[in-house]
Write a protein that holds these residues in place. Structure first.
Motif, PDB file in Angstrom:
ATOM      1  N   UNK A   1       0.745  -1.301  -0.244  1.00  0.00           N
ATOM      2  CA  UNK A   1      -0.012   0.423   0.351  1.00  0.00           C
ATOM      3  C   UNK A   1       1.418   1.236   0.113  1.00  0.00           C
ATOM      4  N   UNK A   2       0.946   1.753  -0.878  1.00  0.00           N
ATOM      5  CA  UNK A   2       1.355   3.644  -1.288  1.00  0.00           C
ATOM      6  C   UNK A   2       0.935   4.334   0.691  1.00  0.00           C
ATOM      7  N   UNK A   3       0.367   4.568   0.817  1.00  0.00           N
ATOM      8  CA  UNK A   3      -0.051   5.355   1.845  1.00  0.00           C
ATOM      9  C   UNK A   3       1.156   4.527   2.920  1.00  0.00           C
ATOM     10  N   UNK A   4       1.073   3.201   3.668  1.00  0.00           N
ATOM     11  CA  UNK A   4       1.852   2.835   4.003  1.00  0.00           C
ATOM     12  C   UNK A   4       3.187   3.137   3.863  1.00  0.00           C
TER      13      UNK A   4
ATOM     14  N   UNK B   1       3.740   7.084   5.073  1.00  0.00           N
ATOM     15  CA  UNK B   1       3.903   6.461   6.531  1.00  0.00           C
ATOM     16  C   UNK B   1       5.580   6.116   6.651  1.00  0.00           C
ATOM     17  N   UNK B   2       5.709   5.383   6.104  1.00  0.00           N
ATOM     18  CA  UNK B   2       6.823   4.718   6.930  1.00  0.00           C
ATOM     19  C   UNK B   2       7.877   5.241   6.058  1.00  0.00           C
TER      20      UNK B   2
ATOM     21  N   UNK C   1      14.080  -1.643   6.441  1.00  0.00           N
ATOM     22  CA  UNK C   1      12.981  -1.924   7.851  1.00  0.00           C
ATOM     23  C   UNK C   1      11.873  -1.919   6.876  1.00  0.00           C
TER      24      UNK C   1
ATOM     25  N   UNK D   1       9.583  -4.603   7.513  1.00  0.00           N
ATOM     26  CA  UNK D   1       8.615  -4.041   8.946  1.00  0.00           C
ATOM     27  C   UNK D   1       7.251  -4.028   8.325  1.00  0.00           C
ATOM     28  N   UNK D   2       7.915  -3.319   7.638  1.00  0.00           N
ATOM     29  CA  UNK D   2       5.808  -2.871   6.777  1.00  0.00           C
ATOM     30  C   UNK D   2       5.509  -3.903   5.194  1.00  0.00           C
TER      31      UNK D   2
ATOM     32  N   UNK E   1       5.161  -7.872   6.404  1.00  0.00           N
ATOM     33  CA  UNK E   1       4.246  -8.098   7.054  1.00  0.00           C
ATOM     34  C   UNK E   1       2.427  -7.943   5.982  1.00  0.00           C
ATOM     35  N   UNK E   2       2.532  -6.993   5.399  1.00  0.00           N
ATOM     36  CA  UNK E   2       1.555  -6.896   4.789  1.00  0.00           C
ATOM     37  C   UNK E   2       1.133  -7.398   3.437  1.00  0.00           C
TER      38      UNK E   2
ATOM     39  N   UNK F   1      -4.174 -14.142  12.000  1.00  0.00           N
ATOM     40  CA  UNK F   1      -5.684 -13.251  12.501  1.00  0.00           C
ATOM     41  C   UNK F   1      -6.274 -12.142  12.631  1.00  0.00           C
ATOM     42  N   UNK F   2      -5.196 -10.959  12.174  1.00  0.00           N
ATOM     43  CA  UNK F   2      -5.314 -10.128  12.132  1.00  0.00           C
ATOM     44  C   UNK F   2      -6.099  -9.117  10.483  1.00  0.00           C
TER      45      UNK F   2
ATOM     46  N   UNK G   1      -9.455 -10.795  10.664  1.00  0.00           N
ATOM     47  CA  UNK G   1     -10.201  -9.663  11.750  1.00  0.00           C
ATOM     48  C   UNK G   1     -10.781  -8.850  10.962  1.00  0.00           C
ATOM     49  N   UNK G   2      -9.860  -8.302  10.675  1.00  0.00           N
ATOM     50  CA  UNK G   2     -10.053  -7.035   9.310  1.00  0.00           C
ATOM     51  C   UNK G   2     -10.339  -7.136   8.465  1.00  0.00           C
TER      52      UNK G   2
END
Lengths: 262, 256
Positions: free
Chosen positions: B146-149, B152-153, B162, B166-167, B170-171, B246-247, B250-251
């Motif tokens: 995701x470009x937004x994520x 933010x990074x 990183x 880290x982003x 996992x995403x 799980x996340x 859930x999402x």
């Protein structure tokens, strides 16, 4: 509660121009934008949608390079996201990490900055308290309402102890009541920490309600149509401030600038 | 407890009905190729509970484990880095697409040639076959973060290393996980086929040997054993995935 007082950063835009090139015709978005934001000042940036507000935000956060001109943060040229700056974006569902709990979301930037574990914990907890999310630290962002998610994003920004906070339409996707609460939260944060705050918004009421000064962008390419000082006293109040004659007056002035020059 | 029982009944009644049907229909079968299920069952007990497990099952599983845990992590590592660089993708994508088009089992003869008919060649075959599904899923997952994520990074000054681990990774975990699951299935197939080609032991060898020496009942027990193992692997994989992601569930508002 007491906070170690920090001073805000000073932001200076000098003749900033942005042209997107490639893919057919060049697109000239911003034209010679100049502006100074003093330490601790709250500046709103308004303009009609599509005018280039978000582009301006990307430039001054160092996410996108300027075409010409200069952006200085405390006298240092911005070429990549600066240390002292933190951002909060509109799309809270996309800007938080859904695989991390609230606490871990706030902690991640600190962890990657190699801040010691004890200090990280303290900062996370105080940021959670600051934004009123006590008791939600171990929940996941997607278990929270939109307003609460945006609070997490604000807490994450605060935990890195920025000297300037930049927000892009942060309240555009939450309901009206939540929006008012978040507006007051942002004012409290500015008060508590003395950080320079920039808010990009299309909402003229919000721009006036929050800011010391409103920068109005209009035209294609966008230029500064006016810089309007907001003489309303702080602390501001959702009812009283908005009912003040000056409030309506300023709002009308901005409205005419945006409508008239479209 | 009751809900658990209900779920079990819902998901298993069809299997039970089909088994009963097979049992009934094959009961008086005199066909050499379709022996009665009762005979297969009792032979299954003799063969696999648990006489030949140490000789024919464990070595196979060890090969699968070694191959998988070399091939899949390597694919994750290589894929993550290829996903980052558009140039690297352009350079390697013809190669990747060529090799992914070759069915994993077709590689077995090459590795037998190179490494002999021992476990080594089987493990290498599995590792190579397992590599590609995970590689391709990881490249895609990392590429489409995701470009937004990512903004933010960058605003938090994450280094590219990183933000990769880290982003982006996992995403992209849900997509990567699908790749890992396909890899497991492919690895399982290659495990069996690699044993069918010139191995002395292992489930694949057992099954093919039984077939070639007309021990049809033994052959059937081998096939059933393979089915059970494959099923168990999938169930275990999905249990782990469900926990780890799980996340994501859930999402997406998924409840089960």
């Amino acid at each position: 509660m007491t906070h170690p007082m920090r001073t805000g950063a000073r932001l200076e835009l000098k003749d900033v121009t942005k042209t997107y090139t490639g893919h057919g015709a060049d697109k000239h978005v911003l034209d010679h934008i100049s502006c100074i934001v003093e330490p601790g000042e709250f500046l709103s940036i308004v303009g009609p949608s599509g005018v280039g507000k978000t582009t301006l935000l990307r430039l001054l956060t160092g996410l996108t390079p300027v075409t010409s001109g200069e952006i200085l943060l405390d006298g240092k040229k911005v070429t990549s996201p600066p240390e002292d700056l933190a951002i909060v974006l509109q799309e809270y569902t996309r800007s938080l990490m859904p695989w991390l709990t609230v606490e871990k979301n706030i902690e991640l930037p600190l962890k990657l900055k190699k801040i010691a574990k004890d200090e990280r914990g303290e900062r996370v907890q105080s940021a959670i308290i600051e934004v009123g999310l006590e008791g939600n630290g171990s929940r996941y962002p997607w278990q929270l309402s939109g307003g609460m998610q945006q609070r997490v994003a604000i807490a994450r920004a605060l935990a890195s102890r920025p000297r300037i906070l930049v927000m892009d339409e942060p309240f555009a996707s939450v309901d009206a009541q939540t929006r008012l609460d978040l507006e007051d939260l942002v004012l409290k944060v500015r008060d508590d920490f003395g950080i320079t705050t920039l808010l990009v918004t299309h909402d003229m009421d919000e721009a006036v309600y929050l800011a010391d000064r409103v920068l109005v962008l209009t035209g294609k390419p966008a230029h500064v149509a006016a810089e309007i000082a907001v003489p309303l006293v702080y602390p501001r109040d959702q009812v009283e401030t908005r009912a003040h004659p000056d409030f309506g007056h300023l709002r009308g002035e901005i409205y005419q600038l945006i409508r008239g020059k479209r | 407890m009751l809900a658990l029982l209900r779920r079990f009944l819902i998901s298993s009644w069809l299997v039970v009905v089909l088994l009963l049907f097979w049992w009934k229909v094959s009961a008086n079968s005199e066909s050499y190729f379709w022996p009665p299920l009762s005979q297969i069952a009792s032979q299954f007990k003799t063969n696999w509970l648990f006489a030949n497990v140490a000789d024919d099952v464990l070595p196979s599983l060890k090969n699968l484990a070694v191959g998988y845990f070399i091939g899949a992590p390597l694919a994750l590592f290589v894929g993550a880095h290829l996903g980052l660089s558009e140039i690297a993708q352009k350079i390697f994508s013809p190669l990747v697409n060529f090799f992914r088009s070759i069915p994993g089992v077709a590689l077995v003869p090459i590795f037998i040639m190179l490494f002999g008919i021992g476990d080594q060649s089987r493990r290498v075959s599995i590792a190579v076959a397992v590599f590609f599904p995970t590689l391709i899923a990881t490249i895609e997952a990392v590429r489409t973060s995701d470009a937004v994520l990512l903004d933010v990074s960058r605003s938090f000054r994450f280094s590219s290393f990183q933000s990769l681990w880290r982003v982006r990774v996992p995403s992209g975990a849900p997509m990567i996980s699908s790749g890992l699951q396909v890899s497991l299935q492919v690895g399982f197939i290659v495990m069996i086929v690699s044993e069918m080609l010139g191995a002395f032991r292992g489930l694949g060898a057992f099954t093919v040997e039984a077939q070639q020496s007309f021990m049809i009942i033994d052959m059937w027990t081998g096939i059933i054993m393979l089915g059970i193992l494959g099923y168990i692997f999938n169930v275990i994989f999905e249990l782990i995935e469900k926990r780890a992601l799980r996340w994501y569930r859930g999402q997406k508002g998924l409840t089960s």
